[in-house]
Design a protein around this motif. Structure first.
Motif, mmCIF file in Angstrom:
data_model
loop_
_atom_site.group_PDB
_atom_site.id
_atom_site.type_symbol
_atom_site.label_atom_id
_atom_site.label_comp_id
_atom_site.label_asym_id
_atom_site.label_seq_id
_atom_site.Cartn_x
_atom_site.Cartn_y
_atom_site.Cartn_z
ATOM 1 N N GLN A 1 33.103 28.394 33.430
ATOM 2 C CA GLN A 1 33.406 29.738 33.892
ATOM 3 C C GLN A 1 34.545 29.620 34.909
ATOM 4 O OE1 GLN A 1 29.290 32.223 33.477
ATOM 5 N NE2 GLN A 1 29.588 31.142 35.392
ATOM 6 N N TRP A 2 35.317 30.695 35.056
ATOM 7 C CA TRP A 2 36.506 30.650 35.886
ATOM 8 C C TRP A 2 36.447 31.718 36.967
ATOM 9 C CZ3 TRP A 2 40.307 26.953 34.920
ATOM 10 C CH2 TRP A 2 40.154 26.229 33.722
ATOM 11 N N VAL A 3 37.157 31.458 38.052
ATOM 12 C CA VAL A 3 37.289 32.464 39.109
ATOM 13 C C VAL A 3 38.780 32.658 39.366
ATOM 14 C CG1 VAL A 3 35.078 31.878 40.159
ATOM 15 C CG2 VAL A 3 37.157 30.788 41.007
ATOM 16 N N ALA A 4 39.159 33.875 39.739
ATOM 17 C CA ALA A 4 40.583 34.171 39.946
ATOM 18 C C ALA A 4 40.733 35.257 40.989
ATOM 19 C CB ALA A 4 41.243 34.609 38.640
ATOM 20 N N ALA A 5 41.808 35.176 41.759
ATOM 21 C CA ALA A 5 42.160 36.247 42.682
ATOM 22 C C ALA A 5 42.813 37.382 41.892
ATOM 23 C CB ALA A 5 43.125 35.735 43.753
ATOM 24 N N PRO A 6 42.734 38.607 42.388
ATOM 25 C CA PRO A 6 43.324 39.731 41.661
ATOM 26 C C PRO A 6 44.849 39.676 41.673
ATOM 27 C CG PRO A 6 42.573 40.444 43.811
ATOM 28 C CD PRO A 6 42.087 39.035 43.641
ATOM 29 N N GLY A 7 45.453 40.459 40.798
ATOM 30 C CA GLY A 7 46.904 40.591 40.807
ATOM 31 C C GLY A 7 47.598 39.649 39.858
ATOM 32 N N ASP A 8 48.877 39.427 40.132
ATOM 33 C CA ASP A 8 49.702 38.617 39.236
ATOM 34 C C ASP A 8 49.349 37.146 39.372
ATOM 35 O OD1 ASP A 8 51.159 40.970 38.638
ATOM 36 O OD2 ASP A 8 52.260 40.722 40.511
ATOM 37 N N GLY A 9 49.402 36.435 38.270
ATOM 38 C CA GLY A 9 49.105 35.020 38.309
ATOM 39 C C GLY A 9 48.998 34.454 36.909
ATOM 40 N N CYS A 10 48.505 33.229 36.803
ATOM 41 C CA CYS A 10 48.428 32.559 35.507
ATOM 42 C C CYS A 10 47.235 32.999 34.665
ATOM 43 C CB CYS A 10 48.378 31.041 35.715
ATOM 44 S SG CYS A 10 50.012 30.325 36.032
ATOM 45 N N PHE A 11 46.372 33.867 35.197
ATOM 46 C CA PHE A 11 45.223 34.285 34.419
ATOM 47 C C PHE A 11 45.562 35.453 33.497
ATOM 48 C CE2 PHE A 11 42.317 31.790 37.034
ATOM 49 C CZ PHE A 11 41.453 31.354 36.049
ATOM 50 N N GLY A 12 46.808 35.554 33.105
ATOM 51 C CA GLY A 12 47.210 36.552 32.137
ATOM 52 C C GLY A 12 47.508 35.885 30.810
ATOM 53 N N ASP A 13 48.617 36.272 30.229
ATOM 54 C CA ASP A 13 48.962 35.763 28.904
ATOM 55 C C ASP A 13 49.154 34.256 28.892
ATOM 56 O OD1 ASP A 13 48.867 38.355 28.049
ATOM 57 O OD2 ASP A 13 51.033 38.695 28.199
ATOM 58 N N CYS A 14 49.710 33.697 29.985
ATOM 59 C CA CYS A 14 49.983 32.250 30.007
ATOM 60 C C CYS A 14 48.701 31.445 29.863
ATOM 61 C CB CYS A 14 50.693 31.867 31.308
ATOM 62 S SG CYS A 14 52.377 32.478 31.448
ATOM 63 N N PHE A 15 47.674 31.814 30.615
ATOM 64 C CA PHE A 15 46.424 31.066 30.581
ATOM 65 C C PHE A 15 45.748 31.222 29.223
ATOM 66 C CE2 PHE A 15 41.772 30.944 31.589
ATOM 67 C CZ PHE A 15 41.699 29.583 31.814
ATOM 68 N N ALA A 16 45.704 32.444 28.713
ATOM 69 C CA ALA A 16 45.072 32.674 27.412
ATOM 70 C C ALA A 16 45.793 31.883 26.323
ATOM 71 C CB ALA A 16 45.082 34.162 27.091
ATOM 72 N N ALA A 17 47.131 31.856 26.384
ATOM 73 C CA ALA A 17 47.892 31.113 25.381
ATOM 74 C C ALA A 17 47.646 29.615 25.501
ATOM 75 C CB ALA A 17 49.381 31.417 25.535
ATOM 76 N N THR B 1 38.714 29.778 23.654
ATOM 77 C CA THR B 1 38.902 31.017 24.412
ATOM 78 C C THR B 1 38.127 30.884 25.715
ATOM 79 O OG1 THR B 1 39.118 32.336 22.408
ATOM 80 C CG2 THR B 1 38.527 33.516 24.429
ATOM 81 N N PRO B 2 38.735 31.149 26.861
ATOM 82 C CA PRO B 2 38.022 30.953 28.134
ATOM 83 C C PRO B 2 36.808 31.857 28.258
ATOM 84 C CG PRO B 2 40.084 32.114 28.477
ATOM 85 C CD PRO B 2 40.095 31.640 27.058
ATOM 86 N N ARG B 3 35.788 31.316 28.880
ATOM 87 C CA ARG B 3 34.570 32.090 29.131
ATOM 88 C C ARG B 3 34.808 33.074 30.272
ATOM 89 N NH1 ARG B 3 29.765 28.323 30.320
ATOM 90 N NH2 ARG B 3 28.618 30.314 30.145
ATOM 91 N N LYS B 4 33.744 33.563 30.830
ATOM 92 C CA LYS B 4 33.769 34.606 31.858
ATOM 93 C C LYS B 4 34.698 34.249 33.019
ATOM 94 C CE LYS B 4 30.605 37.236 34.800
ATOM 95 N NZ LYS B 4 29.175 37.463 35.141
ATOM 96 N N VAL B 5 35.419 35.264 33.502
ATOM 97 C CA VAL B 5 36.291 35.106 34.663
ATOM 98 C C VAL B 5 35.796 36.021 35.773
ATOM 99 C CG1 VAL B 5 38.616 35.363 35.581
ATOM 100 C CG2 VAL B 5 38.302 34.516 33.245
ATOM 101 N N TYR B 6 35.403 35.438 36.909
ATOM 102 C CA TYR B 6 35.057 36.227 38.092
ATOM 103 C C TYR B 6 36.340 36.553 38.861
ATOM 104 C CZ TYR B 6 30.173 34.682 37.576
ATOM 105 O OH TYR B 6 28.899 34.436 37.116
ATOM 106 N N GLU B 7 36.448 37.766 39.362
ATOM 107 C CA GLU B 7 37.586 38.137 40.187
ATOM 108 C C GLU B 7 37.115 38.320 41.627
ATOM 109 O OE1 GLU B 7 40.003 42.101 40.481
ATOM 110 O OE2 GLU B 7 40.925 40.869 38.891
ATOM 111 N N ALA B 8 37.815 37.685 42.556
ATOM 112 C CA ALA B 8 37.452 37.770 43.980
ATOM 113 C C ALA B 8 38.695 37.467 44.810
ATOM 114 C CB ALA B 8 36.334 36.779 44.317
#
Length: 323
Positions: A197-213, A221-228
């Motif tokens: 499972q992954w955690v990520a800060a909100p906003g712009d970053g690598c948890f968008g298209d780059c990470f999914a690709a 496909t990455p599992r659940k992503v917590y945002e904090a």
């Protein structure tokens, strides 16, 4: 007659010297001229400011009131004039440095460098999770410079009309608890994290298209992503509820480690931006040099990563180039 600051200086000079004659000498005026000026001031204020006899001049109650105000106003005006003179004589230097940052790894060191080099500079910072928001603030004149990051080969939006320069390019690392089974490895294949499972800060970053690709290329496909927020992300990693992507120069808290991703499937480009028609544009190159130096300073706390950079010259601090 309207009361002016020069009149207040006359009143203060008489009070400080205790004599109209001595005050006239101090101010470089003839005694009769100063006496006539004092009389005009007293008429304007509605009463005598000094009791005068052979022993000198002593303030009346009205005089004490005027003196109390003058001793506040005159230093304040002097301070204003001095500050204005410093700013006006600063040449190409901006009157202030207003930085906006998106989780920038070098903002503190950049501010420290500028404050040491220019002690009189006014430096402020503003934090945002959005590159677009910072770009709009710079374009609108509310900030002078933006420090942001973009993933891979992407670039910040050109809609705001900002000039962007690359400060550094770094491989994205992964943040793990020390108890994680892979924490002892020097680098970790992204595919080996398919069940995390992954955690990520909100906003712009690598948890968008780059990470999914990148995950798709690794076959999952990455599992659940917590945002904090950042503190929340660290707490979630510490609790073993997830792992996080992080910048190569990120300093983990006790009980956590950062590790490289094998093959550098994700890259983070630190960008420095300003508006070409802003007053700050005249010193943008100098501030960029300070940003490059601040990045180099940040590597001192990461000797293992610095050694990796020496073996991988395509990463690390960049020579200025247009984007």
């Amino acid at each position: 007659m309207n009361l002016e600051l020069r009149h207040l200086r006359v009143v203060c000079a008489i009070a400080e010297t205790g004599s109209v004659t001595k005050a006239a000498s101090t101010l470089g005026l003839a005694q009769p001229a100063l006496t006539a000026q004092l009389q005009r001031i007293e008429r304007t204020l509605g009463g005598p400011l000094f009791e005068r006899d052979r022993r000198g001049a002593r303030p009346t109650a009205l005089g004490e009131l005027v003196l109390s105000r003058a001793r506040v106003l005159l230093p304040a005006m002097k301070g204003l004039q001095d500050e204005a003179a410093r700013l006006a004589g600063a040449g190409d230097a901006p009157r202030r440095y207003r930085f906006g940052g998106v989780n920038s790894p070098i903002l503190g060191r950049l501010v420290h460098r500028l404050a040491a080099e220019q002690p009189q500079a006014q430096i402020t910072t503003y934090a945002s999770w959005s590159v677009d928001e910072l770009a709009q603030l710079v374009a609108g004149g509310r900030l002078d410079f933006a420090l942001t990051g973009v993933c891979g080969d992407s670039a910040p939006s050109a809609e705001s009309g900002l000039c962007w320069r690359e400060v550094s390019i770094d491989p994205v690392h992964v943040l793990l608890p020390e108890s994680h089974p892979l924490a002892g490895a020097d680098e970790i294949a992204l595919a080996d994290l398919r069940h995390e499972q992954w955690v990520a800060a909100p906003g712009d970053g690598c948890f968008g298209d780059c990470f999914a690709a990148a995950c798709a290329r690794a076959g999952f496909t990455p599992r659940k992503v917590y945002e904090a927020d950042i503190r929340g992300c660290l707490d979630l990693v510490d609790a073993g509820e997830g792992i996080a992507l992080c910048q190569a120069t990120f300093r983990p808290v006790a009980g956590q480690v950062t590790r490289r991703l094998a093959g550098t499937p994700l890259r983070w480009r630190l960008m420095f931006g300003w508006h070409p028609e802003s007053p700050a544009a005249g010193v943008a190159d100098l501030v960029l040099e300070s940003a490059l130096a601040a990045y180099a300073d940040s590597l001192a706390a990461h000797p293992a990563y610095l050694a990796w950079l020496l073996r991988n010259p395509g990463f690390g601090v960049r020579q200025p180039s247009g984007v």
